[in-house]
Design an enzyme around this catalytic site. Structure first.
Site, PDB file in Angstrom:
ATOM      1  N   LYS A 114       0.693  -1.159  -0.162  1.00 40.81           N
ATOM      2  CA  LYS A 114      -0.092  -0.129  -0.065  1.00 40.81           C
ATOM      3  C   LYS A 114       0.580   1.165  -0.005  1.00 40.81           C
ATOM      4  O   LYS A 114       0.429   2.114  -0.689  1.00 40.81           O
ATOM      5  CB  LYS A 114      -1.070   0.082   1.224  1.00 40.81           C
ATOM      6  CG  LYS A 114      -2.114  -0.876   1.018  1.00 40.81           C
ATOM      7  CD  LYS A 114      -3.049  -0.469   1.952  1.00 40.81           C
ATOM      8  CE  LYS A 114      -4.286  -1.390   1.891  1.00 40.81           C
ATOM      9  NZ  LYS A 114      -5.434  -1.078   2.844  1.00 40.81           N
ATOM     10  N   LYS A 198      -5.013  -9.004  -6.982  1.00 44.96           N
ATOM     11  CA  LYS A 198      -6.173  -9.174  -6.074  1.00 44.96           C
ATOM     12  C   LYS A 198      -7.486  -8.398  -6.622  1.00 44.96           C
ATOM     13  O   LYS A 198      -7.173  -7.217  -6.982  1.00 44.96           O
ATOM     14  CB  LYS A 198      -5.900  -8.916  -4.551  1.00 44.96           C
ATOM     15  CG  LYS A 198      -6.581  -9.542  -3.483  1.00 44.96           C
ATOM     16  CD  LYS A 198      -6.063  -9.150  -2.171  1.00 44.96           C
ATOM     17  CE  LYS A 198      -6.089  -7.536  -2.157  1.00 44.96           C
ATOM     18  NZ  LYS A 198      -5.840  -7.032  -0.645  1.00 44.96           N
ATOM     19  N   LYS A 201     -10.953  -2.836  -4.090  1.00 45.06           N
ATOM     20  CA  LYS A 201     -11.726  -1.508  -4.279  1.00 45.06           C
ATOM     21  C   LYS A 201     -11.060  -0.317  -4.884  1.00 45.06           C
ATOM     22  O   LYS A 201     -11.586   0.414  -5.339  1.00 45.06           O
ATOM     23  CB  LYS A 201     -11.958  -1.009  -2.712  1.00 45.06           C
ATOM     24  CG  LYS A 201     -12.778  -2.179  -1.992  1.00 45.06           C
ATOM     25  CD  LYS A 201     -12.709  -1.508  -0.506  1.00 45.06           C
ATOM     26  CE  LYS A 201     -13.704  -2.441   0.611  1.00 45.06           C
ATOM     27  NZ  LYS A 201     -13.661  -2.001   1.821  1.00 45.06           N
TER      28      LYS A 201
HETATM   29  P1  AMP Z   1     -11.258  -4.634   2.916  1.00 43.71           P
HETATM   30  O1  AMP Z   1     -12.265  -4.353   2.100  1.00 43.71           O
HETATM   31  O2  AMP Z   1      -9.794  -4.436   2.914  1.00 43.71           O
HETATM   32  O3  AMP Z   1     -11.638  -4.143   4.730  1.00 43.71           O
HETATM   33  O4  AMP Z   1     -11.614  -6.182   3.274  1.00 43.71           O
HETATM   34  C1  AMP Z   1     -12.735  -6.765   3.848  1.00 43.71           C
HETATM   35  C2  AMP Z   1     -12.732  -8.297   3.868  1.00 43.71           C
HETATM   36  O5  AMP Z   1     -12.687  -8.669   2.510  1.00 43.71           O
HETATM   37  C3  AMP Z   1     -11.366  -8.920   4.412  1.00 43.71           C
HETATM   38  O6  AMP Z   1     -11.849 -10.051   5.196  1.00 43.71           O
HETATM   39  C4  AMP Z   1     -10.487  -9.183   3.213  1.00 43.71           C
HETATM   40  O7  AMP Z   1      -9.705 -10.166   3.602  1.00 43.71           O
HETATM   41  C5  AMP Z   1     -11.493  -9.678   2.272  1.00 43.71           C
HETATM   42  N1  AMP Z   1     -11.287  -9.302   0.868  1.00 43.71           N
HETATM   43  C6  AMP Z   1     -10.594  -8.110   0.260  1.00 43.71           C
HETATM   44  N2  AMP Z   1     -10.437  -8.346  -0.981  1.00 43.71           N
HETATM   45  C7  AMP Z   1     -10.448  -9.636  -1.076  1.00 43.71           C
HETATM   46  C8  AMP Z   1     -10.460 -10.518  -2.382  1.00 43.71           C
HETATM   47  N3  AMP Z   1     -10.103 -10.028  -3.630  1.00 43.71           N
HETATM   48  N4  AMP Z   1     -10.601 -11.955  -2.218  1.00 43.71           N
HETATM   49  C9  AMP Z   1     -10.982 -12.475  -1.001  1.00 43.71           C
HETATM   50  N5  AMP Z   1     -11.186 -11.672   0.052  1.00 43.71           N
HETATM   51  C10 AMP Z   1     -11.083 -10.129   0.001  1.00 43.71           C
END
Ligand code: AMP
Ligand code: TRP
Length: 333
Positions: A114, A198, A201
């Site tokens: 990041k 990956k 967002k």
């Molecule tokens: P975040 O949006 O970073 O707060 O992620 C929220 C949840 O979604 C966390 O448990 C992440 O590990 C999961 N997550 C985010 N991106 C992915 C992805 N591309 N594949 C699987 N899980 C994800």
């Protein structure tokens, strides 16, 4: 024994199919088991580790709550709240940052990704982010933490912090050392434009991800335009391993149909992508469309969403303030 479940999602917009399959779908499953006590946190303090527009942040907090509820989390069964409203999180994060070691944090790969090339310009919050995450988890005596694969290292750090605190202050089991709940398969959904990256967002291209607010046409279009290779679909897992885009799409299909990868491979072996993509679109639309419609409806009822957060914050605060009081005593404040 009752499982105490805790997880967090950042309110940074564009919640996508990766968030859903890697985390939120599992939250719903855990919420539905009456044996579990679940807490799902909208981690707004984590969100500001990178610059946020305040108005957008507020609306993203609402959208995250709406997504939880639309996906099937019942706010009467599970606590849904936002992190900034329970002050024990910030307090515990400071105390734990005096327990965590620089060497441990220096190993965190997410910070490296990041922060990018210019680490000097990254916020200190982005660096100490996993310590705040440990505070979130440990304040609630959480036993299990459902997350996607990318959070594995942060959870290991949380376990190290819990153990070091217990050792340093000589109180066995004061902090519960939590277990990660990371699905063996499909816990890392990749970008539709690059099977090695990956789904995220923050990726600029909208075509790289399926958002949970996308309508049917958008979903169909994104799957149609998803990157593939020119070969027909493979007939073995070994072959699939070498083809990241095919692996990702078959993985999404398998996850949504609750099938093993092998079963999906058998079903589509030798078929071309256009035929497979049509089937995949149907499955994705079937799952996401009801959620997308519910999110939109819930977003029209801000009073309801605010009430969920207010009730959740009261319940969370009751638990967290007791724990932080004990922490104060142990530390000697
Ligand atoms: P975040 O949006 O970073 O707060 O992620 C929220 C949840 O979604 C966390 O448990 C992440 O590990 C999961 N997550 C985010 N991106 C992915 C992805 N591309 N594949 C699987 N899980 C994800
Ligand atoms: N760091 C997690 C992510 O980016 C979000 C998070 C914050 C979290 N606190 C947490 C996840 C506590 C699980 C438990 O996805």
């Amino acid at each position: 024994m009752k499982k105490k479940i805790f997880s967090g999602v950042q309110p940074t917009g564009n919640l996508h199919l990766g968030n859903y399959l890697g985390a939120i779908k599992n939250f719903v499953y855990l919420n539905n088991d009456t044996q579990n006590e679940c807490i799902f946190c909208v981690v707004d303090l984590h969100a500001i580790t990178v610059s946020q527009n305040p108005k957008e942040l507020k609306s993203n907090i609402h959208e995250t709550v709406a997504t939880f509820v639309a996906s099937g989390i019942d706010p009467k069964k599970s606590i849904i709240f936002n992190q900034s409203q329970v002050s024990a999180h910030s307090e515990a994060a400071w105390i734990l940052s005096c327990v965590a070691r620089m060497g441990w944090l220096n190993r965190m790969t997410q910070f490296k990704e990041k922060a990018g090339k210019d680490k000097e310009k990254a916020s200190i919050g982005l660096y100490s982010y996993p310590v705040l995450m440990a505070a979130d988890i440990l304040l609630y005596d959480s036993t299990h933490v459902p997350v996607g694969d990318d959070q594995k290292q942060h959870l290991e750090l949380c376990r190290d912090i819990a153990q070091k605190f217990n050792n340093d202050y000589k109180i066995d089991n004061f902090f519960i050392v939590p277990e990660p709940l990371i699905k063996k398969e499909f816990s890392r959904i990749m970008s539709l434009k690059d099977g090695l990256k990956k789904m995220s967002k923050s990726e600029v291209s909208e075509l790289s991800r399926i958002n949970l607010t996308d309508d049917n046409d958008q979903i169909i279009n994104k799957i149609k335009k998803a990157k593939t290779d020119t070969l027909p679909l493979p007939s073995t897992t070994e072959e699939l391993e070498k083809r990241p885009e095919a692996k990702n799409l078959i993985g999404i299909y398998s996850s949504l149909t609750n099938n093993t990868l092998q079963k999906s491979i058998d079903k589509f072996a030798g078929k071309n992508f256009s035929e497979f993509k049509e089937k995949l679109s149907d499955i994705v639309v079937n799952e996401i469309n009801p959620i997308s419609l519910k999110i939109k409806k819930l977003l029209d009822d801000k009073v309801f969403l605010e009430k969920i957060l207010k009730d959740g914050c009261e319940k969370a605060d009751e638990i967290a303030s007791k724990k932080i009081k004990k922490i104060h005593e142990i530390v000697g404040f």
